[in-house]
Motif scaffolding. Sequence first.
Motif, PDB file in Angstrom:
ATOM      1  N   HIS A  92       2.644  -7.472  11.727  1.00  0.00           N
ATOM      2  CA  HIS A  92       2.516  -8.031  10.203  1.00  0.00           C
ATOM      3  C   HIS A  92       2.110  -9.432   9.989  1.00  0.00           C
ATOM      4  O   HIS A  92       2.736 -10.045  10.736  1.00  0.00           O
ATOM      5  N   THR A 120      -0.463  -6.144   3.212  1.00  0.00           N
ATOM      6  CA  THR A 120       0.114  -4.844   2.704  1.00  0.00           C
ATOM      7  C   THR A 120       0.339  -3.842   4.028  1.00  0.00           C
ATOM      8  O   THR A 120      -0.060  -4.219   5.136  1.00  0.00           O
ATOM      9  N   GLU A 121       0.908  -2.994   3.798  1.00  0.00           N
ATOM     10  CA  GLU A 121       1.040  -2.108   4.796  1.00  0.00           C
ATOM     11  C   GLU A 121      -0.410  -1.461   5.346  1.00  0.00           C
ATOM     12  O   GLU A 121      -0.518  -1.146   6.655  1.00  0.00           O
ATOM     13  N   THR A 165       6.301   0.251  -4.705  1.00  0.00           N
ATOM     14  CA  THR A 165       6.984   0.915  -3.507  1.00  0.00           C
ATOM     15  C   THR A 165       7.615   2.282  -4.174  1.00  0.00           C
ATOM     16  O   THR A 165       7.921   3.180  -3.233  1.00  0.00           O
ATOM     17  N   TYR A 176       9.313  -1.412   6.568  1.00  0.00           N
ATOM     18  CA  TYR A 176       7.742  -1.666   6.677  1.00  0.00           C
ATOM     19  C   TYR A 176       7.598  -1.611   8.174  1.00  0.00           C
ATOM     20  O   TYR A 176       8.071  -1.834   9.005  1.00  0.00           O
ATOM     21  N   THR A 177       6.104  -1.724   8.360  1.00  0.00           N
ATOM     22  CA  THR A 177       5.766  -1.661   9.665  1.00  0.00           C
ATOM     23  C   THR A 177       5.542  -3.042  10.284  1.00  0.00           C
ATOM     24  O   THR A 177       4.706  -3.920   9.976  1.00  0.00           O
TER      25      THR A 177
END
Length: 565
Positions: free
Chosen positions: A170, A175-176, A392, A145-146
Amino acid sequence: MHPEIQNMREVALVYLDRSGGLQKFVHDCKRYNDSKQSYAVYRFIISINPSDIAELDATLGNYILHNPLQAAQIFQSVCFIAIKTLSLIEQLETEAQISILLKPTHLPPLPSYVLSLSAYPFNYTSQRFYMAEGIVIAMGTVTKYTQGARFLCAEETCPFSEGFRYIRVHCPGATESATVRTDFVCSLCSSPLQEDMKFRVLGDKQIVEMIDAKILNALKGYSNNKSHFRIQAFTVFLRDELANKMTIGNHYRIIGIPACVQNGLQATACIEVNSIQLCKPNGPSFLSDNFKYLLSLTSSSCWRFTAVLANIFASQVVPPGTYNTLKLAILLSLVQTCEKENADYLDLLIVTSDTLVIDRLLNYSLCLLPRGIRHPPSSEIFPSVSKDKHGTGSASIQACSAVLAKGGVCYIGDLSSYKKDKLELLQSVLESRTTTVFIPGKKYGEEADQQVTISVQTNFWSFVDVDSSSKKHIQKENFLIGQMDMSLIPANLVDVFGLLIYNEFPLGRLSSPLVHHILKKAINPEAMLYKVSQQFRTQDYEELNIFTVYPLSSSFCLLRTFMLN
């Protein structure tokens, strides 16, 4: 600056200095500085003891507990000033590049800090710390994830077309798409912002499903507890250093921040975990007076107490004096339940024609354990793989009955009702105490296939209905005296069970006391038919809880167990 904010910054610095957090922070900064590489985000973990903080300053302590995201900004400012003052990281340019994760060591032992999905309403909008407990019933594979990203203004003449002015980090529950989007605009010239992909910081993410431990009562198939309650699984996000810190089937206490994640039209309640603690079973609370008295009367022999206990055990289900061999075997299996890797397990296979009575006896015994699971025929015994339901596309391993019964007993019912492939898998698990889950990479978006080995730490109980065997198979002729027809079950599978018990009563015949017991119970299920049932209640066995504490392997382990108390 508001005086209260300034005061909290000063208290935060004092706390870091006194708790040793400042020294750890300097060490983490040295690691970043030695790399000589510029990062969009510099991440730091700060351990927080709420009690110590509250003693220093109640305002900051309350801020951390009830506004953790804003409290992290207090520590962010303190850390940025420390880095600039002491020249700890030469590459750091702006305060926005610092990401602080606060990890409380504990929360106040008050009901308002306990999160339960069985209670209404579920407050997922407060974004403060809660404590929750549950059993892991599903685990996804680790994905990326970022963690943080750098954005630049698309207008080259704008001052913000370079540097680290726009940093996205984050936040819990985000969410992304919330962290990395294409619709951001520059606050100075209103030009669109573009991400600098060279500075994207990726982290590990794992999605875990947990369930309240009360679910185990519903999975026993029978219970004296008549109360009704609502149980719902909840989603847990493990990020970065917490990924792979949980084991499927284990019981954990977690501290985190609840959030609501939107996936299309579906909203999922989840918890962003900050800390994890493994919950261990409690020891026995006390030994009832009746058990103490019985032990004193039989102390002259190490066998007498065991024999008496087997004789009176489960008098609520079968009359005292019947099925003594089977009851002794059940008690021996119960005391060998534990969660150790190399524990001695005692699996029971019962050959009988009295399936109704045997089923009742096993069900009753199962309910004495915190982790007693009756396997429903419609589900899988061992872990299986399915697609993650959170969008995902990754694989998710489901716990199933054997793993949920970790440290206890999994009652799988009639073996003759299972197909050949299920029996072969059961044999493999009983031999190795592990099961392997295959995850095809192409199906679940991975580059390579994976094999995950899961430990199965449970005793298995099962029975074979000889009447069913005679109906499905032609019985072999010329049996030697004392032999049984076991043609329905593979011989190799029978061999891996720790104990094989044959029905104590001849085929089609029940003892007169047992017949009277069944008829009286059918008329009045709540009746206490024997005085011994009042002296040694089911609750005495449950509260004693010896079956999860003292795993012994000798034939007189029951006596030794009670003597340890």
